[in-house]
Design a protein around this motif. Structure first.
Motif, PDB file in Angstrom:
ATOM      1  N   MET A   4       0.840  -1.184   0.000  1.00 21.37           N
ATOM      2  CA  MET A   4       0.000   0.000   0.000  1.00 21.37           C
ATOM      3  C   MET A   4       0.883   1.245   0.000  1.00 21.37           C
ATOM      4  SD  MET A   4      -2.759  -1.523   2.770  1.00 21.37           S
ATOM      5  CE  MET A   4      -3.915  -0.168   2.710  1.00 21.37           C
ATOM      6  N   GLY A   5       0.246   2.407   0.053  1.00 24.16           N
ATOM      7  CA  GLY A   5       0.998   3.656   0.040  1.00 24.16           C
ATOM      8  C   GLY A   5       1.725   3.939   1.332  1.00 24.16           C
ATOM      9  N   ILE A   6       1.414   3.196   2.387  1.00 24.05           N
ATOM     10  CA  ILE A   6       2.093   3.315   3.679  1.00 24.05           C
ATOM     11  C   ILE A   6       3.107   2.190   3.789  1.00 24.05           C
ATOM     12  CG2 ILE A   6       1.803   3.199   6.186  1.00 24.05           C
ATOM     13  CD1 ILE A   6      -0.985   4.363   5.817  1.00 24.05           C
ATOM     14  N   VAL A  82      -8.938   0.015   8.321  1.00 20.06           N
ATOM     15  CA  VAL A  82      -8.121   1.218   8.165  1.00 20.06           C
ATOM     16  C   VAL A  82      -6.758   1.029   8.829  1.00 20.06           C
ATOM     17  CG1 VAL A  82      -7.916   3.673   8.710  1.00 20.06           C
ATOM     18  CG2 VAL A  82     -10.128   2.733   8.015  1.00 20.06           C
ATOM     19  N   ASP A  85      -0.651   5.450   9.759  1.00 17.47           N
ATOM     20  CA  ASP A  85       0.775   5.574  10.063  1.00 17.47           C
ATOM     21  C   ASP A  85       0.934   6.485  11.279  1.00 17.47           C
ATOM     22  OD1 ASP A  85       3.495   5.695  10.165  1.00 17.47           O
ATOM     23  OD2 ASP A  85       3.780   6.181   8.045  1.00 17.47           O
ATOM     24  N   THR A  92       5.040   9.264   5.741  1.00 18.19           N
ATOM     25  CA  THR A  92       3.574   9.225   5.622  1.00 18.19           C
ATOM     26  C   THR A  92       2.885   9.329   6.989  1.00 18.19           C
ATOM     27  OG1 THR A  92       3.683   6.802   5.562  1.00 18.19           O
ATOM     28  CG2 THR A  92       3.550   7.954   3.451  1.00 18.19           C
ATOM     29  N   THR A  95      -1.034   9.775   7.882  1.00 20.68           N
ATOM     30  CA  THR A  95      -1.891   9.368   6.763  1.00 20.68           C
ATOM     31  C   THR A  95      -2.518   8.006   7.050  1.00 20.68           C
ATOM     32  OG1 THR A  95      -0.128   8.256   5.528  1.00 20.68           O
ATOM     33  CG2 THR A  95      -0.438  10.616   5.139  1.00 20.68           C
ATOM     34  N   TRP A  96      -3.588   7.704   6.323  1.00 21.38           N
ATOM     35  CA  TRP A  96      -4.292   6.441   6.516  1.00 21.38           C
ATOM     36  C   TRP A  96      -4.744   5.897   5.166  1.00 21.38           C
ATOM     37  CZ3 TRP A  96      -9.255   6.540   4.638  1.00 21.38           C
ATOM     38  CH2 TRP A  96      -9.852   7.795   4.496  1.00 21.38           C
ATOM     39  N   GLU A  97      -4.967   4.598   5.141  1.00 24.35           N
ATOM     40  CA  GLU A  97      -5.513   3.937   3.956  1.00 24.35           C
ATOM     41  C   GLU A  97      -6.591   2.956   4.407  1.00 24.35           C
ATOM     42  OE1 GLU A  97      -3.417   2.686   0.587  1.00 24.35           O
ATOM     43  OE2 GLU A  97      -1.590   3.781   1.108  1.00 24.35           O
ATOM     44  N   ALA A  98      -7.623   2.837   3.583  1.00 21.25           N
ATOM     45  CA  ALA A  98      -8.755   1.977   3.920  1.00 21.25           C
ATOM     46  C   ALA A  98      -8.932   0.891   2.865  1.00 21.25           C
ATOM     47  CB  ALA A  98     -10.036   2.805   4.046  1.00 21.25           C
ATOM     48  N   VAL A  99      -9.312  -0.298   3.324  1.00 19.61           N
ATOM     49  CA  VAL A  99      -9.585  -1.430   2.441  1.00 19.61           C
ATOM     50  C   VAL A  99     -10.868  -2.098   2.924  1.00 19.61           C
ATOM     51  CG1 VAL A  99      -8.764  -3.647   1.563  1.00 19.61           C
ATOM     52  CG2 VAL A  99      -7.120  -1.817   2.040  1.00 19.61           C
TER      53      VAL A  99
END
Length: 214
Positions: A4-6, A82, A85, A92, A95-99
């Motif tokens: 992922m981006g993190i 979610v 970081d 990062t 920041t956060w990323e969700a799946v």
């Protein structure tokens, strides 16, 4: 397995075999994870969480060292998973990323030590199972409020978040940082490097074996 981006977070999208009997998939493959991270996943504990629709759990993280890496999937219903970081000094940071994890596509996520984890149940009886690299250690585990405006996590509209008392009273990101609770990116990077160094004595990951129907 896709990073992922993190840094330290990956998504696994398994091949799902379906026929008139049902379906079969492999939701965890140690060689693929080791190839992605550069070190193996030492399983210490497996957890199962069942949540009513709207339940919001997290953002949880552990001290590094020793930290706690997690490998997470949803075996019934659906959740928005979610990863945040929380490593101060990280490129990062914050920041956060969700799946979306559900019982249809059977995605799984892996998050390295030092990253924060949270999820919201999108259905009733949403059942999440996760593997942990370390056992439960209350003195080393912490949380950040999942509704902190500074994180601005885009939780699903139309659902009223249901939090535990512990999560509802968790500090904001700024408060956790001031209190020195957050892991540092530098410390985490040294930890990851140590794990990779420990793995260099291995003969290498086993060859990839295609999934088969069972």
């Amino acid at each position: 397995m896709r990073e992922m981006g993190i840094e330290g977070a990956w998504v696994m999208e398994p091949q799902v075999f379906q026929d008139n009997r049902g379906s079969f998939h492999e939701w965890f493959r140690a060689p693929e994870l080791q190839a992605a991270a550069g070190y193996g996943f030492g399983l210490a504990q497996a957890n199962c969480s069942v949540s009513a629709r709207g339940t919001l759990r997290g953002v949880h993280f552990a001290d590094v060292p020793p930290g706690q890496a997690k490998y997470v999937t949803c075996v019934r219903g659906a959740v928005l998973d979610v990863i945040v970081d929380l490593r101060t000094g990280s490129p990062t940071y914050r920041t956060w990323e969700a799946v979306r994890l559900d019982d249809r596509d059977h995605r799984a996520v892996h998050l390295a030590e030092g990253l924060g984890h949270a999820f919201m149940a999108l259905t009733d009886d949403a059942t999440v199972v996760y593997l942990c690299s370390r056992g439960y250690a209350p003195a080393h585990e912490h949380g950040v409020h999942p509704l902190d405006p500074d994180l601005a996590i885009d939780w699903p509209a139309g659902l009223t978040p249901v939090l535990s008392e512990k999560d509802a009273t968790a500090p904001t990101l700024a408060e956790a940082e001031r209190a020195g609770l957050l892991p540092s990116y530098q410390t985490c990077a040294r930890w990851y490097a140590g794990l990779r160094a420990d793995a260099t004595g291995e003969t290498g990951a086993p060859p990839r074996i295609p999934a088969t129907r069972r």
